[in-house]
Design a protein around this motif. Structure first.
Motif, PDB file in Angstrom:
ATOM      1  N   ILE A 365       0.760  -1.199   0.042  1.00 10.38           N
ATOM      2  CA  ILE A 365      -0.022  -0.153   0.009  1.00 10.38           C
ATOM      3  C   ILE A 365       0.879   1.177  -0.045  1.00 10.38           C
ATOM      4  O   ILE A 365       0.768   2.230  -0.825  1.00 10.38           O
ATOM      5  N   SER A 366       1.739   1.223   0.677  1.00  9.55           N
ATOM      6  CA  SER A 366       2.702   2.324   1.116  1.00  9.55           C
ATOM      7  C   SER A 366       3.566   2.763  -0.436  1.00  9.55           C
ATOM      8  O   SER A 366       3.677   3.674  -0.767  1.00  9.55           O
ATOM      9  N   ALA A 367       3.890   1.510  -0.963  1.00 11.34           N
ATOM     10  CA  ALA A 367       4.645   1.710  -2.233  1.00 11.34           C
ATOM     11  C   ALA A 367       3.910   2.350  -3.347  1.00 11.34           C
ATOM     12  O   ALA A 367       4.151   3.268  -4.244  1.00 11.34           O
ATOM     13  N   ILE A 368       2.407   1.941  -3.477  1.00 15.01           N
ATOM     14  CA  ILE A 368       1.642   2.607  -4.419  1.00 15.01           C
ATOM     15  C   ILE A 368       1.362   3.998  -4.127  1.00 15.01           C
ATOM     16  O   ILE A 368       1.375   4.932  -5.025  1.00 15.01           O
ATOM     17  N   VAL A 369       0.882   4.396  -2.924  1.00  8.94           N
ATOM     18  CA  VAL A 369       0.904   5.857  -2.550  1.00  8.94           C
ATOM     19  C   VAL A 369       1.948   6.654  -2.529  1.00  8.94           C
ATOM     20  O   VAL A 369       1.931   7.883  -3.284  1.00  8.94           O
ATOM     21  N   LEU A 370       3.158   6.203  -2.322  1.00  8.50           N
ATOM     22  CA  LEU A 370       4.683   6.799  -2.537  1.00  8.50           C
ATOM     23  C   LEU A 370       4.786   6.894  -3.953  1.00  8.50           C
ATOM     24  O   LEU A 370       6.166   7.117  -4.377  1.00  8.50           O
ATOM     25  N   ARG A 371       4.182   6.245  -4.925  1.00 10.05           N
ATOM     26  CA  ARG A 371       4.673   6.020  -6.201  1.00 10.05           C
ATOM     27  C   ARG A 371       6.105   5.562  -6.384  1.00 10.05           C
ATOM     28  O   ARG A 371       6.682   5.785  -7.231  1.00 10.05           O
ATOM     29  N   VAL A 372       5.996   4.389  -5.902  1.00  9.20           N
ATOM     30  CA  VAL A 372       7.334   3.358  -6.025  1.00  9.20           C
ATOM     31  C   VAL A 372       7.195   2.440  -7.449  1.00  9.20           C
ATOM     32  O   VAL A 372       5.896   1.835  -7.273  1.00  9.20           O
ATOM     33  N   SER A 373       8.094   2.456  -8.264  1.00  6.52           N
ATOM     34  CA  SER A 373       7.810   1.518  -9.292  1.00  6.52           C
ATOM     35  C   SER A 373       8.015  -0.057  -8.918  1.00  6.52           C
ATOM     36  O   SER A 373       8.598  -0.165  -7.813  1.00  6.52           O
TER      37      SER A 373
END
Length: 575
Positions: A365-373
């Motif tokens: 979830i954090s990766a999606i919100v922080l725009r991590v590829s």
């Protein structure tokens, strides 16, 4: 054909105990004197235990190998899985630059060194211990304090001593979960008992830290901050450990104590700004960030707190446990007679209800919100696995040793020998846990080594084993500050490499004092307040009734809605 566990195989209790102690003695020497790498020492210790199990206790070779496999699997899942995902989430915040904002936002709250010690060494260090563990708290907080202008020796020493309070619940509760795994007692019962011991130390610790730095007068000047910091941390630690889950106390206590102290500093400030005489120049670069940027940085850990809270609730656990894979260890299940009863050996692969899975979901979830590829996400995960490979091997070896020792009869033999301590055993149990952490540098490893022995000895003395198992973990926290690994991390973070002996001398008396305090608390609880000790209930699954399952669905949907609202707000911000 069933095999009966051999206790006191030589017919002489002291000789049998002396022989069975050899793997532990070797591990102590290998780590303390020979400076052997942890995974190598762990593997050799496991091999020594296998030799003793077969050659002295007469355990069939096939059973020994299956027992080793069971212990290794337990070490890798759920224990290792939590370690991997917790460190991965932390690494994700570091690689995306969010951790730098967290660090800077904490460091710029106050210029008073006493208050910085409370915020950074005590509260923020506890947060890092709960979120990642494995040396991360001391490495980061000691470097921060030294960068702000602290005397390097005090920066390292204060952070090592401050790291006492959260260690038993470190890395999302791994020490408590390990204690439950090796003893078969519900880890929530152990968590409750630790939560009725450590808060006394948590209240006292902020005062002690400031006293070390600034003396009595300096401590009295900031008594409101000391009181708010210690009481808010201790109350949250008690509540979460007793009524929620052992995975949450560190993160929740740290966040509450940080917020409480920040709120206090809005309405109160000390009469003077205290600094060390002849401070070195500050080197830590800090910046000012908007409320939105700070929220974005903290978002992964807010999600972590929400999901870990959910995973610890019985209705949610009952729902998630519906997909558990049960692996019956044929050839071992019902084949070992221990205490007159056959042991049930079934490996429960509860992949969805495991704490590590909650952390992984928080990371996704954090990766999606922080725009991590996706590529960066996979790269960070693989690097985390690579960095942890030896730590995971050590955990697997130590858990393999623990189960071989427990089921072959080695641990029961040692436990029987320890009954000679009689009424002082609750006090001594704290120092046994302390010794385990001094040797291994890990409360998790100490619990794997000694908790079964603590259980058997307590039962032999007519004591509630939950008390001594918990005391092993509570007493162990005070050993962390003088373990070789912690000392090395502290000196490395503050530029004191080569001065390890000075840092050891700075911490050693505090370590012994804190352990004695835990020992006294345990003794009082054993004989004056036994009603405070939870019953030694075996580990059990939450009841999967239709009502519980519907409650679990409702809780998860509510939490996901809250996370979605927060996530959308954070996602819409510019990087």
């Amino acid at each position: 054909m069933p095999w009966t566990q051999a206790v006191n195989p030589l017919g002489n209790l002291w000789l049998s105990a002396l022989l069975d102690a050899l793997p532990i003695v070797f591990l102590f020497c290998a780590l303390a004197f020979w400076r052997m790498k942890g995974h190598i020492a762990g593997l050799i210790t496991l091999l020594l235990a296998i030799v003793l199990a077969v050659g002295v206790h007469g355990m069939p070779g096939k059973m020994v190998l299956l027992t080793t496999l069971y212990g290794v699997l337990t070490g890798l899942f759920p224990i290792g899985w939590i370690v991997i995902t917790a460190v991965f989430l932390y690494n994700l915040t570091v690689k995306t630059g969010q951790f730098e904002i967290i660090r800077s936002s904490i460091a710029t709250i106050t210029e008073d060194r006493r208050l910085q010690a409370l915020l950074i060494a005590f509260s923020f260090g506890a947060f890092l211990e709960g979120a990642a563990g494995f040396g991360t708290p001391v490495a980061i907080t000691a470097a921060m304090l030294a960068g702000l202008g602290f005397n390097p020796l005090y920066a390292a020493g204060i952070c090592l001593i401050a790291n006492t309070a959260p260690v038993a619940f470190g890395a999302i509760g791994i020490p408590i979960i390990t204690a439950g795994a090796v003893t078969g007692i519900d880890d929530m019962a152990i968590s409750q008992m630790v939560g009725r011991q450590l808060p006394f130390l948590s209240v006292f610790l902020p005062f002690w830290l400031v006293l070390i730095m600034a003396g009595w007068r300096g401590a009295l000047e900031v008594w409101p901050a000391i009181l708010v910091s210690g009481v808010s941390f201790a109350l949250t630690q008690w509540f979460t450990s007793n009524y929620m889950t052992p995975m949450l106390p560190d993160v929740a206590s740290a966040l509450i104590s940080i917020v409480a102290l920040v709120v206090l500093l809005r309405v109160w400030q000390p009469p003077t700004i205290w600094r060390f005489p002849d401070e070195p120049p500050a080197t830590l670069k800090t910046g000012k960030y908007s409320a939105g940027e700070v929220l974005r940085a903290w978002f992964p850990f807010i999600v972590l707190t929400i999901l870990i809270s959910d995973w610890g609730l019985k209705p949610v656990k009952a729902l998630l446990d519906k997909v558990t894979v049960k692996i019956v260890f044929t050839g071992l299940d019902q084949a070992i007679i221990a205490g007159g009863k056959p042991l049930s050996v079934v490996y429960n692969f509860s992949w969805l209800s495991a704490g590590g899975t909650a952390i992984l979901i928080a990371a996704i979830i954090s990766a999606i919100v922080l725009r991590v590829s996706i590529g960066q996400f996979v790269e960070i995960f693989l690097k985390t696995l690579k960095d942890l490979r030896f730590a995971l091997l050590t955990i697997a070896a130590v858990l393999g040793f623990a189960f071989v020792a427990n089921w072959s009869g080695m641990t029961p033999t040692l436990g029987k020998a320890f009954t000679v301590t009689g009424v002082v055993f609750p006090f001594m149990s704290a120092f046994l846990g302390w010794l385990g952490v001094v040797i291994t540098g890990s409360d998790t490893s100490s619990n794997a080594l000694f908790c079964k022995m603590q259980q058997i000895t307590a039962e032999g003395l007519g004591l509630n084993p939950v008390l001594t198992i918990a005391t092993n973990s509570s007493g162990g926290v005070a050993g962390k500050m003088i373990s070789l690994q912690s000392i090395a991390v502290g000196t490395g973070a503050t530029g004191l490499v080569g001065k390890e002996s000075e840092l050891f001398r700075f911490c050693v008396l505090h370590s012994i004092l804190f352990t004695a305090i835990i020992g006294i608390i345990a003794t009082l609880q054993a004989y004056l307040f036994p009603g405070i000790i939870p019953p030694p209930v075996p580990a059990a699954k939450a009841a999967a009734t239709p009502q519980a399952l519907s409650q679990g669905v409702g809780i998860l949907l509510g939490s996901l809605l809250l996370i979605l609202i927060l996530g959308v707000a954070v996602y819409r911000q510019k990087k």
